[in-house]
Scaffold this motif. Structure first.
Motif, mmCIF file in Angstrom:
data_model
loop_
_atom_site.group_PDB
_atom_site.id
_atom_site.type_symbol
_atom_site.label_atom_id
_atom_site.label_comp_id
_atom_site.label_asym_id
_atom_site.label_seq_id
_atom_site.Cartn_x
_atom_site.Cartn_y
_atom_site.Cartn_z
ATOM 1 N N ASP A 133 27.792 27.095 44.537
ATOM 2 C CA ASP A 133 27.552 27.602 43.182
ATOM 3 C C ASP A 133 27.483 29.127 43.174
ATOM 4 O OD1 ASP A 133 27.194 27.482 40.484
ATOM 5 O OD2 ASP A 133 25.050 27.003 40.581
ATOM 6 N N ILE A 134 28.605 29.713 43.518
ATOM 7 C CA ILE A 134 28.630 31.132 43.827
ATOM 8 C C ILE A 134 28.371 32.021 42.629
ATOM 9 C CG2 ILE A 134 31.092 31.526 43.419
ATOM 10 C CD1 ILE A 134 31.112 33.048 46.071
ATOM 11 N N GLY A 135 28.611 31.579 41.410
ATOM 12 C CA GLY A 135 28.360 32.377 40.213
ATOM 13 C C GLY A 135 29.642 32.930 39.614
ATOM 14 N N SER A 136 29.511 33.540 38.445
ATOM 15 C CA SER A 136 30.684 34.022 37.723
ATOM 16 C C SER A 136 30.525 35.455 37.238
ATOM 17 C CB SER A 136 30.957 33.108 36.513
ATOM 18 O OG SER A 136 29.818 33.072 35.657
ATOM 19 N N SER A 137 29.613 36.237 37.797
ATOM 20 C CA SER A 137 29.459 37.640 37.430
ATOM 21 C C SER A 137 30.402 38.493 38.257
ATOM 22 C CB SER A 137 28.019 38.092 37.625
ATOM 23 O OG SER A 137 27.682 38.083 38.999
ATOM 24 N N ALA A 138 30.546 39.750 37.843
ATOM 25 C CA ALA A 138 31.460 40.651 38.551
ATOM 26 C C ALA A 138 31.007 40.923 39.978
ATOM 27 C CB ALA A 138 31.577 41.967 37.773
ATOM 28 N N ASP A 139 29.707 40.868 40.205
ATOM 29 C CA ASP A 139 29.220 41.077 41.573
ATOM 30 C C ASP A 139 29.615 39.934 42.507
ATOM 31 O OD1 ASP A 139 28.116 43.459 40.931
ATOM 32 O OD2 ASP A 139 26.067 42.696 40.670
ATOM 33 N N ASP A 140 30.034 38.806 41.951
ATOM 34 C CA ASP A 140 30.418 37.656 42.779
ATOM 35 C C ASP A 140 31.915 37.622 43.084
ATOM 36 O OD1 ASP A 140 27.773 36.661 42.719
ATOM 37 O OD2 ASP A 140 28.138 35.779 40.736
ATOM 38 N N ILE A 141 32.660 38.589 42.551
ATOM 39 C CA ILE A 141 34.115 38.568 42.727
ATOM 40 C C ILE A 141 34.489 38.645 44.201
ATOM 41 C CG2 ILE A 141 36.226 39.874 42.317
ATOM 42 C CD1 ILE A 141 35.170 40.573 39.550
ATOM 43 N N ILE A 142 33.842 39.534 44.946
ATOM 44 C CA ILE A 142 34.171 39.689 46.370
ATOM 45 C C ILE A 142 33.923 38.394 47.118
ATOM 46 C CG2 ILE A 142 33.605 40.933 48.484
ATOM 47 C CD1 ILE A 142 35.165 42.524 46.433
ATOM 48 N N ASP A 143 32.845 37.703 46.813
ATOM 49 C CA ASP A 143 32.563 36.433 47.492
ATOM 50 C C ASP A 143 33.609 35.379 47.144
ATOM 51 O OD1 ASP A 143 30.291 37.492 48.660
ATOM 52 O OD2 ASP A 143 29.026 36.941 46.956
ATOM 53 N N VAL A 144 34.051 35.376 45.904
ATOM 54 C CA VAL A 144 35.083 34.417 45.505
ATOM 55 C C VAL A 144 36.392 34.708 46.229
ATOM 56 C CG1 VAL A 144 36.465 33.575 43.578
ATOM 57 C CG2 VAL A 144 34.026 33.989 43.256
ATOM 58 N N ILE A 173 31.719 25.043 45.159
ATOM 59 C CA ILE A 173 31.741 26.502 45.051
ATOM 60 C C ILE A 173 31.541 26.926 43.596
ATOM 61 C CG2 ILE A 173 33.178 28.560 45.344
ATOM 62 C CD1 ILE A 173 34.528 27.105 47.685
ATOM 63 N N GLY A 174 32.062 26.156 42.683
ATOM 64 C CA GLY A 174 31.968 26.498 41.273
ATOM 65 C C GLY A 174 33.093 27.404 40.829
ATOM 66 N N LEU A 175 34.336 27.057 41.226
ATOM 67 C CA LEU A 175 35.485 27.853 40.825
ATOM 68 C C LEU A 175 35.850 27.539 39.380
ATOM 69 C CD1 LEU A 175 37.613 27.539 44.105
ATOM 70 C CD2 LEU A 175 36.143 29.433 43.397
ATOM 71 N N TRP A 192 34.980 38.608 33.909
ATOM 72 C CA TRP A 192 33.780 38.546 34.735
ATOM 73 C C TRP A 192 32.794 39.594 34.208
ATOM 74 C CZ3 TRP A 192 33.819 35.177 39.087
ATOM 75 C CH2 TRP A 192 35.040 34.528 39.284
ATOM 76 N N SER A 193 31.657 39.142 33.793
ATOM 77 C CA SER A 193 30.673 40.029 33.171
ATOM 78 C C SER A 193 29.952 40.886 34.197
ATOM 79 C CB SER A 193 29.650 39.204 32.393
ATOM 80 O OG SER A 193 28.965 38.317 33.257
ATOM 81 N N CYS A 194 29.735 42.151 33.822
ATOM 82 C CA CYS A 194 28.989 43.060 34.682
ATOM 83 C C CYS A 194 27.502 42.966 34.350
ATOM 84 C CB CYS A 194 29.453 44.501 34.475
ATOM 85 S SG CYS A 194 31.138 44.818 35.038
ATOM 86 N N ALA A 199 21.799 47.179 40.378
ATOM 87 C CA ALA A 199 21.336 47.828 41.600
ATOM 88 C C ALA A 199 21.872 47.103 42.819
ATOM 89 C CB ALA A 199 19.815 47.855 41.639
ATOM 90 N N SER A 200 22.983 46.399 42.655
ATOM 91 C CA SER A 200 23.562 45.624 43.752
ATOM 92 C C SER A 200 24.158 46.539 44.796
ATOM 93 C CB SER A 200 24.629 44.671 43.214
ATOM 94 O OG SER A 200 25.666 45.405 42.616
ATOM 95 N N GLU A 201 24.131 46.048 46.046
ATOM 96 C CA GLU A 201 24.685 46.801 47.153
ATOM 97 C C GLU A 201 26.092 46.289 47.463
ATOM 98 O OE1 GLU A 201 22.049 46.425 50.381
ATOM 99 O OE2 GLU A 201 20.385 47.479 49.407
ATOM 100 N N GLY A 202 26.862 47.116 48.089
ATOM 101 C CA GLY A 202 28.198 46.714 48.470
ATOM 102 C C GLY A 202 29.212 47.018 47.395
ATOM 103 N N LEU A 203 30.461 46.498 47.633
ATOM 104 C CA LEU A 203 31.573 46.779 46.731
ATOM 105 C C LEU A 203 31.408 46.016 45.425
ATOM 106 C CD1 LEU A 203 34.399 48.036 46.251
ATOM 107 C CD2 LEU A 203 35.360 45.992 47.347
ATOM 108 N N SER A 204 31.654 46.719 44.299
ATOM 109 C CA SER A 204 31.581 46.091 42.985
ATOM 110 C C SER A 204 32.728 46.628 42.137
ATOM 111 C CB SER A 204 30.238 46.373 42.305
ATOM 112 O OG SER A 204 30.218 45.832 40.996
#
Length: 841
Positions: A593-604, A674-676, A768-770, A777-782
């Protein structure tokens, strides 16, 4: 003590009795040095000689009476004194399936089933000083310790049948403990043997089968065979340095219907080379002439009347004996099930396989037939085609004496009842096996040493060498020793070889082959020598390798055969299913259930790459199955059973539904965990894209298995190719940053199209919503920029340079390329098989 004790056994076999010095602890035997080798005369039926070992060996051989033909022959004794090293090699003998390995596993604690009976072991201790050892040797009495015996064929061994063992100084008792390895439930028996007798014992006579005097070869009697004549057959190979080496030099002979002809000789003599030359299994040009029933031999027509049994048993492991013979019978009896079953049943009866009709062939993952039984099945596979000439390469190799005798007896039975002309190579037959031969062709260093009746060969070599067969040595063994250049002086071997052209047998052979007579046979042999009897490559590929029945029937039979083998053999699909399902569960639960926000794009993106790369990478696990299929196909195609196209079509018809089902299962697990993209159409395209990716990977592994015959090399090549495709697919590095010298691989790599389709399927048309400013305040690539509320899927595709076109945003175009790759790699593999898998060496 200096006298030899000899004892006859009721059922013996050819063997060498050894008494090496060894030490043991908990029944783990370690051979240290060969103390003395005792040769037992091969074929000593019904007696086998055993010698009592003297000196410090401290052990003896004895025979057990009362065993049937399937029982054990003998067991050695345990050490006499606990302070002496055991200097006996514990060796037990028996035919295939008698239980030798079962007994060994039981004693070594390698059996999961409950084992009844008792076993004792005495730890060894250092040798005493020499003086004490000599004193004890003078004073010792033979006290014989426990011996473990196995229950064979449901019949016990009378403990009192230990018999009398010679031993100076008195008697001990023998205790037998019968063991039952949880098989038939027979109760264990314990008994005391008779006291050992004092004295020298009696030497038992050895019964040797009388020489055979039969004749064969009448065309009127054996109409099912063909008379094969060859004259001055030979060929050469190029050696390092540019020189030429003759493998065969001017070999002549005749094989007649209803006869069994042995090709014998020491290692390297050219037996298999001659067999391959006569059976058209040699790529090099072969000189000389060959005729079939007086007509110059033609490879294409000869292929339809002659069959070849390889030394290795290449059979479908998951089929039973009856099924194996039945499927091959169907290949030669199109649309006639009654005739096919009749041929299969006749082969079962002829080869003595009726009791094993429903036993699986067996393989690495499950047990089945014994070695001798598999060899007979291999013979039966060719017999259902009703060949007129049957070639066999070392049919007794790796078999015990009983199994070897059964195999050759079956071949002789076939030759006599059907009339098949049988030619086989054999290395060192026992006396009983040699007695089944009608003719003998003996080779040495590629030259003829003898051709003629097998029962007259010994007399021929007696007249040449001036010697006779030594005691306890078979005639076949003696003849092989005479022509063996590895352990004999070359002068003595050369004397035997030079004597052949001037011998009476050579003149008889020349007379039969009409050498120089100018008659029809002589002219036919001359014509065959002039034009050659090997077919050209194009004719062989187009006319000689497609079988004698139609393509449709071949596909039908092979599809049924392959489907049954795949369903039963876990190495083909079921282990892979378990592996893929386990990986799918792992992927789904890690990216749960990885999520659907913009911060989850890299994981997808990461999980889509992993599915496109490593799920496909696991297709290398199919390589062992493809290598097994390669060996079976090469054997069958060389014998003209079926062609390349029918094999590939049948394999694809069976494998593709399994791949599609595996794609549905893996997609159903990973996609929803995964929740694609929740759109149902996107899910089905995900299934489709995974399926065609699997199909391309399978086609690549089929091509690798066709080109590379070795498992380790094939795994390395497959891993290298898939790893290379992953590097250039556009995930690790953007395409425009790859050097031009490697950038072209991006359009060749299957992963580029598969990954692009997964990305387009997930991100095309999506938003994908920001996170809000307080949450950002997320870390890593966004992908979100300050003040940006959402990210479109188009931005993600542009970042990974997945542009319009292929490989790119045209997902159906990507699918078309992948389908073309699957067909193309399969076609290349088929062409390679068609060109190079001809069975020729």
């Amino acid at each position: 003590r200096g006298a030899a004790r000899l004892r006859a056994l009721p059922h013996g076999a050819s063997a060498n009795a050894f008494a090496p010095r060894c030490k043991f602890l908990r029944l783990e035997i370690c051979v240290e040095a060969l103390r003395e080798g005792i040769k037992v005369k091969p074929g000593a039926n019904p007696a086998v000689q055993r010698r009592y070992m003297r000196g410090n060996s401290g052990c003896a051989w004895f025979g057990i009476d009362g065993l049937d033909a399937l029982g054990f022959t003998l067991f050695p004794l345990a050490p006499i004194r606990p302070h002496f090293f055991c200097q006996c090699l514990t060796a037990w003998q028996g035919p295939s399936g008698a239980g030798k390995s079962s007994l060994l596993d039981a004693l070594a604690d390698r059996v999961k089933l409950p084992v009844t009976g008792g076993v004792t072991a005495r730890p060894w201790s250092p040798r005493p000083p020499r003086a004490a050892r000599r004193r004890r040797q003078r004073q010792r009495k033979f006290a014989l310790t426990q011996v473990a015996m196995v229950w064979v064929e449901g019949k016990g061994v009378d403990a009192s049948s230990g018999g009398a063992l010679g031993g100076e100084g008195g008697g001990g008792s023998i205790e037998f403990v019968a063991m039952d390895v949880a098989g038939d439930g027979t109760a264990a028996a314990v008994g005391e043997g008779a006291s050992a007798a004092t004295g020298t014992g009696a030497a038992a006579g050895v019964a040797v089968a009388p020489p055979l005097t039969r004749s064969c070869g009448s065309l009127s009697v054996a109409a099912g065979g063909a008379t094969l004549c060859w004259r001055n057959v030979g060929f050469e190979v190029t050696v390092k340095g540019g020189g030429r080496k003759a493998i065969l030099r001017d070999i002549s002979g005749v094989a007649r219907p209803g006869c069994v002809l042995f090709l014998m000789g020491p290692s390297g003599a050219g037996k298999s080379s001659l067999l391959d030359a006569l059976a058209d299994r040699v790529k090099l040009p072969v000189t000389g002439g060959v005729t079939v029933d007086g007509v110059p031999k033609d490879e294409l027509s000869f292929k339809r009347v002659a069959k070849y049994v390889q030394q290795q048993d290449t059979l479908a492991a998951a089929l039973s004996t009856r099924e194996t013979l039945l499927y091959y019978s169907r290949l030669c009896c199109p649309w006639d099930e009654a005739e096919a079953r009749s041929r299969a049943d006749s082969a079962l009866e002829l080869l003595g396989l009726r009791d094993q009709a429903n036993t699986y062939i067996g393989g690495a993952l499950f047990r089945g037939l014994s070695g001798g039984q598999k060899r007979r099945v291999s013979v039966g596979v060719q017999l259902v085609f009703q060949p007129r000439v049957l070639f066999l390469d070392e049919p007794t190799s790796g078999l015990d004496s009983a199994a070897a005798h059964h195999v050759v007896t079956g071949l002789q039975k076939v030759a006599k009842q059907v009339g098949t002309t049988t030619i086989l190579t054999i290395h060192q037959p026992s006396e009983k096996v040699y007695g089944l031969a009608d003719g003998l062709l003996l080779l040495s260093s590629g030259r003829m040493a003898y051709f003629g009746r097998a029962d007259a060969a010994v007399d021929h070599f007696r007249s040449i060498s001036g010697g006779d067969v030594p005691p306890l040595t078979s005639g076949a063994e003696w003849m092989l020793d005479l022509v063996d250049t590895s352990f004999q002086e070359h002068e003595s071997v050369e004397k035997v070889l030079k004597a052949w052209p001037e011998s009476e047998k050579a003149r008889e052979l020349d007379g039969y082959l009409s050498t120089g007579a100018g008659d029809e046979l002589d002219e036919a042999l001359e014509e065959s020598a002039r034009r050659g009897f090997q077919a050209g490559l194009l004719d062989l590929l187009t006319k000689g390798s497609s079988g004698d029945v139609g393509l449709l029937w071949q596909v039908v039979v092979l599809t049924r055969l392959t489907f049954v083998n795949v369903m039963r053999n876990p190495a083909y699909m079921w282990l892979r299913y378990a592996m893929y399902i386990a990986l799918s569960v792992m992927i789904g639960t890690v990216w749960l259930d990885i999520g659907s926000s913009a911060d989850d794009i890299i994981d997808v993106v990461n999980v889509l790459f992993f599915i496109a790369a490593f799920m496909v990478f696991m297709s290398i696990s199919v390589l062992p199955a493809y290598l097994d299929d390669r060996n079976i196909f090469t054997k069958d195609r060389a014998n003209g059973a079926y062609g390349t196209l029918s094999f590939l079509l049948a394999q694809s018809i069976v494998s593709q539904p399994f791949l599609f089902l595996m794609s549905i299962i893996c997609s159903s697990i990973t996609y929803w965990l995964i929740g694609l993209n929740s759109n149902v159409g996107n899910f089905f395209f995900f299934v489709w894209n995974l399926y065609i990716s699997f199909a391309v990977a399978e086609a690549i592994m089929l091509l690798i298995a066709s080109v590379v015959p070795f498992f380790v090399v094939g795994i390395a090549v497959g891993a290298f190719l898939f790893g290379t495709f992953m590097v250039v697919q556009g995930f690790f590095i953007q395409l425009d940053k790859i050097g031009w010298w490697w950038r072209w691989l991006h359009w060749v790599a299957m992963h580029s199209y598969s990954f692009a389709s997964f990305m387009v399927n997930e991100f095309a048309g999506s938003t994908w919503s920001c996170p809000s400013e307080t949450e950002q305040a997320s870390e890593g690539l966004s992908f979100c920029q300050p003040g940006q509320s959402s990210v479109s899927g188009k931005q993600v595709l542009e970042f990974y340079q997945i542009d319009p076109g292929t490989p790119g945003q045209d997902r159906w175009g990507n699918s078309g390329v992948l389908v073309g790759m699957a067909i193309g790699f399969t076609a290349i593999a088929g062409v390679w098989k068609w060109l190079f898998h001809t069975g020729k060496k």
